[in-house]
Design a protein around this motif. Sequence first.
Motif, PDB file in Angstrom:
ATOM      1  N   ALA A 222      41.134 -33.507  75.120  1.00 58.69           N
ATOM      2  CA  ALA A 222      42.342 -32.884  75.659  1.00 58.69           C
ATOM      3  C   ALA A 222      43.562 -33.783  75.483  1.00 58.69           C
ATOM      4  N   SER A 223      43.387 -35.075  75.632  1.00 61.30           N
ATOM      5  CA  SER A 223      44.514 -36.008  75.484  1.00 61.30           C
ATOM      6  C   SER A 223      45.060 -36.003  74.063  1.00 61.30           C
ATOM      7  N   LEU A 224      44.173 -35.889  73.083  1.00 59.67           N
ATOM      8  CA  LEU A 224      44.617 -35.829  71.685  1.00 59.67           C
ATOM      9  C   LEU A 224      45.359 -34.523  71.417  1.00 59.67           C
ATOM     10  N   VAL A 225      44.845 -33.422  71.942  1.00 52.80           N
ATOM     11  CA  VAL A 225      45.525 -32.133  71.782  1.00 52.80           C
ATOM     12  C   VAL A 225      46.922 -32.195  72.399  1.00 52.80           C
ATOM     13  N   TYR A 226      47.009 -32.776  73.574  1.00 56.10           N
ATOM     14  CA  TYR A 226      48.302 -32.917  74.257  1.00 56.10           C
ATOM     15  C   TYR A 226      49.278 -33.717  73.396  1.00 56.10           C
ATOM     16  N   PHE A 227      48.801 -34.805  72.821  1.00 61.36           N
ATOM     17  CA  PHE A 227      49.660 -35.639  71.975  1.00 61.36           C
ATOM     18  C   PHE A 227      50.198 -34.840  70.789  1.00 61.36           C
ATOM     19  N   LEU A 228      49.333 -34.056  70.160  1.00 62.25           N
ATOM     20  CA  LEU A 228      49.759 -33.267  68.995  1.00 62.25           C
ATOM     21  C   LEU A 228      50.758 -32.178  69.377  1.00 62.25           C
ATOM     22  N   ALA A 229      50.789 -31.802  70.649  1.00 56.29           N
ATOM     23  CA  ALA A 229      51.723 -30.769  71.108  1.00 56.29           C
ATOM     24  C   ALA A 229      53.105 -31.316  71.420  1.00 56.29           C
ATOM     25  N   LEU A 230      53.230 -32.609  71.558  1.00 54.53           N
ATOM     26  CA  LEU A 230      54.507 -33.204  71.939  1.00 54.53           C
ATOM     27  C   LEU A 230      55.579 -32.969  70.869  1.00 54.53           C
ATOM     28  N   PRO A 231      56.822 -32.770  71.283  1.00 52.31           N
ATOM     29  CA  PRO A 231      57.903 -32.628  70.302  1.00 52.31           C
ATOM     30  C   PRO A 231      57.986 -33.802  69.337  1.00 52.31           C
ATOM     31  N   GLU A 232      57.695 -35.000  69.842  1.00 48.69           N
ATOM     32  CA  GLU A 232      57.790 -36.182  68.988  1.00 48.69           C
ATOM     33  C   GLU A 232      56.630 -36.310  68.002  1.00 48.69           C
ATOM     34  N   SER A 233      55.676 -35.388  68.033  1.00 48.12           N
ATOM     35  CA  SER A 233      54.580 -35.381  67.062  1.00 48.12           C
ATOM     36  C   SER A 233      54.869 -34.460  65.886  1.00 48.12           C
ATOM     37  N   GLY A 234      56.116 -34.093  65.706  1.00 49.32           N
ATOM     38  CA  GLY A 234      56.485 -33.097  64.717  1.00 49.32           C
ATOM     39  C   GLY A 234      56.259 -33.469  63.267  1.00 49.32           C
ATOM     40  N   TYR A 235      56.053 -34.749  62.971  1.00 49.82           N
ATOM     41  CA  TYR A 235      55.822 -35.137  61.581  1.00 49.82           C
ATOM     42  C   TYR A 235      54.330 -35.232  61.254  1.00 49.82           C
ATOM     43  N   ILE A 236      53.501 -34.956  62.237  1.00 46.67           N
ATOM     44  CA  ILE A 236      52.051 -34.870  62.013  1.00 46.67           C
ATOM     45  C   ILE A 236      51.745 -33.406  61.733  1.00 46.67           C
ATOM     46  N   ASN A 237      51.327 -33.109  60.514  1.00 44.99           N
ATOM     47  CA  ASN A 237      51.169 -31.712  60.130  1.00 44.99           C
ATOM     48  C   ASN A 237      50.080 -31.563  59.075  1.00 44.99           C
ATOM     49  N   GLY A 238      49.271 -30.529  59.220  1.00 48.38           N
ATOM     50  CA  GLY A 238      48.212 -30.271  58.248  1.00 48.38           C
ATOM     51  C   GLY A 238      47.077 -31.270  58.285  1.00 48.38           C
ATOM     52  N   GLN A 239      46.880 -31.925  59.440  1.00 46.80           N
ATOM     53  CA  GLN A 239      45.869 -32.976  59.534  1.00 46.80           C
ATOM     54  C   GLN A 239      44.620 -32.509  60.269  1.00 46.80           C
ATOM     55  N   ILE A 240      43.483 -33.034  59.852  1.00 42.74           N
ATOM     56  CA  ILE A 240      42.207 -32.818  60.537  1.00 42.74           C
ATOM     57  C   ILE A 240      41.842 -34.161  61.167  1.00 42.74           C
ATOM     58  N   ILE A 241      42.011 -34.270  62.455  1.00 41.23           N
ATOM     59  CA  ILE A 241      41.804 -35.540  63.152  1.00 41.23           C
ATOM     60  C   ILE A 241      40.476 -35.470  63.895  1.00 41.23           C
ATOM     61  N   SER A 242      39.601 -36.439  63.621  1.00 41.72           N
ATOM     62  CA  SER A 242      38.239 -36.378  64.151  1.00 41.72           C
ATOM     63  C   SER A 242      37.942 -37.524  65.121  1.00 41.72           C
ATOM     64  N   PRO A 243      38.034 -37.270  66.434  1.00 40.34           N
ATOM     65  CA  PRO A 243      37.617 -38.280  67.407  1.00 40.34           C
ATOM     66  C   PRO A 243      36.093 -38.223  67.555  1.00 40.34           C
ATOM     67  N   ASN A 244      35.403 -39.232  66.981  1.00 42.44           N
ATOM     68  CA  ASN A 244      33.945 -39.144  66.944  1.00 42.44           C
ATOM     69  C   ASN A 244      33.246 -40.467  67.243  1.00 42.44           C
ATOM     70  N   GLY A 245      33.978 -41.431  67.806  1.00 46.28           N
ATOM     71  CA  GLY A 245      33.350 -42.695  68.181  1.00 46.28           C
ATOM     72  C   GLY A 245      32.863 -43.515  67.028  1.00 46.28           C
TER      73      GLY A 245
END
Length: 249
Positions: A222-245
């Motif tokens: 949820a924290s990663l999803v929240y970060f991607l929703a922030l206005p300041e995350s606008g230059y992160i686009n088209g990415q597949i981000i995998s939090p997997n330890g």
Amino acid sequence: MNRALSEMTVLVTGASRGIGAAIAKRFAMVGMNICIHYLQAHEEANETARACIKLGGQVMTASADLRDRTQVIRLKERMDMQGFKPDILVNNAAVSHYGMLSDLTDEVWDDVMALNLRGTFICSQLFMPHMISQRFGRIINISSVWGEKGASCEALYAATKGGMNALTKSLAKELAPSGVTVNAVAPGVVDTEMMAGFDQAEKQALQEDIPAGRFAQPDEIASLVYFLALPESGYINGQIISPNGGWQT
């Protein structure tokens, strides 16, 4: 976009429990308008809603079968009537499937594909016009590490998530000129009800295979999803981000 995140609206599909509920609660912490979507888990959805209200969110719940375009249109109409026009869409609703490809029926294939992939397509198509018109929006798809790596006995599930990843990258290119970003979060093993089918020995073996030595918690996703929703995350686009330890790199 000059509005604060607290003034925005988010639709989280499949938000009655697990990762979806954790995502809804994370957005509630900043006082957002949150639509908690569910299919049949009415009591669990209400429990998530009560938790979000306690955290400061403005909440509505809504049931819809995302495999049915007509039901998603009705969902949108109900949201519009309550002034909930999503600035952020989190496509989280999905069903898992475990079994050999040789044993799959056409009906099972079509049903899982319809929810996991077509549901994401329908929701994105119906809710993105508002984002385009205001030249700001976030579409965040909850994928899986299996969508990138594949998994024995999970070919169907992996195929839906692989399709979601391709949709994410393609739609990101279409919507970027309109100020809308599209990204996917592809978790490894998360400690949710989806793990209920594993016995303790299987869970232990799986944990030992993960460099971090444990499963992810829903709050971490949820924290990663929240970060991607922030206005300041606008230059992160088209990415597949995998939090997997560190499990699948």
